[in-house]
Structure formats: C-alpha cells, structure tokens
Design an enzyme around this catalytic site. Sequence first.
Site, mmCIF file in Angstrom:
data_model
loop_
_atom_site.group_PDB
_atom_site.id
_atom_site.type_symbol
_atom_site.label_atom_id
_atom_site.label_comp_id
_atom_site.label_asym_id
_atom_site.label_seq_id
_atom_site.Cartn_x
_atom_site.Cartn_y
_atom_site.Cartn_z
ATOM 1 N N LYS A 68 0.180 1.913 -11.383
ATOM 2 C CA LYS A 68 -1.093 1.232 -11.093
ATOM 3 C C LYS A 68 -1.941 1.071 -12.350
ATOM 4 O O LYS A 68 -2.694 0.131 -12.488
ATOM 5 C CB LYS A 68 -1.868 1.987 -10.008
ATOM 6 C CG LYS A 68 -1.180 1.861 -8.659
ATOM 7 C CD LYS A 68 -2.063 2.299 -7.532
ATOM 8 C CE LYS A 68 -1.412 1.924 -6.201
ATOM 9 N NZ LYS A 68 -1.983 2.678 -5.080
ATOM 10 N N LYS A 71 9.390 -3.607 -2.308
ATOM 11 C CA LYS A 71 8.931 -3.413 -0.932
ATOM 12 C C LYS A 71 7.897 -4.465 -0.547
ATOM 13 O O LYS A 71 7.209 -5.026 -1.408
ATOM 14 C CB LYS A 71 8.392 -1.997 -0.728
ATOM 15 C CG LYS A 71 7.097 -1.658 -1.412
ATOM 16 C CD LYS A 71 6.629 -0.276 -0.964
ATOM 17 C CE LYS A 71 5.190 -0.061 -1.425
ATOM 18 N NZ LYS A 71 4.575 1.138 -0.866
ATOM 19 N N LYS A 127 1.034 -6.107 0.575
ATOM 20 C CA LYS A 127 -0.137 -6.943 0.859
ATOM 21 C C LYS A 127 -0.516 -7.771 -0.365
ATOM 22 O O LYS A 127 -1.008 -8.886 -0.264
ATOM 23 C CB LYS A 127 -1.282 -5.983 1.213
ATOM 24 C CG LYS A 127 -2.482 -6.633 1.800
ATOM 25 C CD LYS A 127 -2.290 -6.845 3.285
ATOM 26 C CE LYS A 127 -3.461 -7.627 3.824
ATOM 27 N NZ LYS A 127 -3.297 -8.016 5.208
#
Length: 329
Positions: free
Chosen positions: A114, A195, A198
Amino acid sequence: VVVDRIFSGIQPTGTPHLGNYLGAIQNWVNLQEEYSSVLYSIMDMHSLTMPKEPAVLRQNILDTTAAVLACGIDPKKCFLFRQSLVPEHAELAWILGCLTNVPRLLRLPQWKMKRASQNNEGTVGLLTYPVLQAADILLYKSTHVPVGEDQVLHLELAQDIAQHFNKKYGEFFPVPKAILSTTKKIKSLRDPTVKMSKSDPQKLATVNIADSPDEIVLKFRKAVTDFTSEVTYDPATRPGVSNLVSIHAAVTGLSIQEVLHQSIGLDTAHYKMMVAESVIQKFAPIRNEIKKLQEDKFHLIKVLEDGAEKAKEVAAPIYQEIRRLVGFQ
C-alpha cells in the site's frame, strides 16, 4: 471463564463486491447463528489509511451497512456498529502500539504494497493500522476472528501482542484464533491472476452485489478465459475458467465436482452465461433489499448507534481493567 466471542470488521468501501460477499459476509451470516457473542464492525477508522473525501466516506458507511444487512446480518443476533463510535478502540491501540516494535510492522506485506500506492511515503496510520486491528479484536477479549488469507499475518500480530501483554501484565487476553474462509479467493474477471478488488480501474473486472442483471451478464460474457472451450478446474494453468468454477460453486453452495458435472458438454461461452445466471439469482433479493434499506438513512444510522451502545457495554469493563493493569488507575 472464557466466552467464545467472534469479532470481525469490514472497511466501508460502499456496496461490497462478489469477493467480499463470498469471502467474508456469507461466512459472517453463518457465524451469527453458531456463536452467542458476535461483533461486526464497520471499520471507518481503518478507511482513513487510504485518502477519502468526507462526503464519500459518509455515503460509503451507509451503503456498506445497507449491504451487510441486506445479505442477512441481523442486529438481533450480533452487534453491528461503527468502529469510531467506540473510542476505546483508539485508546487501546495506543497502549498496544507501545508494546509493538517498528521493524515488525515494516516487514508486513500490506505496508509494503500500500505504501507503493502512496508514492512510497506511507502515513503513520498506514504503518500502525495492524496495531489498531489488534486493538479491535482484543478490546472485546475476542476468541475467534474470521479472516481472509491476506489478513492472516495481521491476526498473528494480534496474537503476539496479546501474549506480550499477558507476559508483562499477567494473563488477561485470550489469544484469538483464526476462522479461515473455505471459499477460494475470488479473482478479477479481467485478470484472473489478481484478486477481485473494488479499486480495480477496469470496470468489467469486479461484480458488485448491487449490479443489475444486464451488468452481471456483460461482465461474465467479457470475462477473460483461454482458448480451450471445455470447462475444467485447474487454477494453475487455467486461472480464468477456474475462477468462474469457484464463483459458480460458491454462489450455488455446490462442490467444485458437482459444478463441473453440471457443465459437461458446455463450452466456456455458454458456461459463462450459466455462472452469470446463478450470480443474478443469488443477488436479486439482496439487491432489492439494499435499495429498500438505502432509502431509510436514519434507520441505518440508528442500527449502527444501537450496536455501538451494546459494543461499549462489553468494551468498557474490559478497558477499565486494562487501564488498571497498565497503571493508569
């Protein structure tokens, strides 16, 4: 006497996608039937680790709440609440942060991943959010935590922090155990090596549980597969088709074998429509319920506030005891 207690949380990213539903929410619905003490939190404090506009966050909290209720989470069987309404989460996170060494946090893969998306700067919140996760869990003396594979290392940190605290201040926290989701990780429909997410820039990659039947059909029709038309399950060599089989099995409740048996004689193009149809059937009632719930904003706010009151009743005496143990009282 240790009470079996489940704790889990979901980040308010708006309406959840197929992967969230099959990997977590469906499991939550089952667990509220099996355990007598269950807490589910909308993790609004965690969501600040990635930049958000306040208006977007407000709406996302309501949309996520509507969705989990529509999926079958029942506030009579669990406490559903917003994390930031229980200030002890942050207070305990500070105490636990003082027992956690920085190198351990720097090694966690989520931080590295991240941080890369934040120009390698990475905020204090992003670095320490696993400590807040530990506080979320331990504040209620939770014994079991349903987690996906990507959060296992964070639960291990929580377990280590609990043991560290117990060693320093005397046996206090139960060491929480993982309840691993049995559903295979749901992958992106556009790139079956990653994966479903969103935040995927490709609109066709992610199926949201409130998508219309037309949108669902389109996304599955465009799903990336390969040049073999037969339907088989082999994630290593045929990730695209295997992802469709996983989705089909998960939404119908059938095993991989049973699903493959149903698809004998179908080519992948026809099979995609079969999977789309099963997804539409699964989500039609949920989609209608989400729409209904979204119209009553005040009901959603009240559910979260009532849940927070109940969560505080559990947290307050535990936190008072923690204050005493560390010497604040």
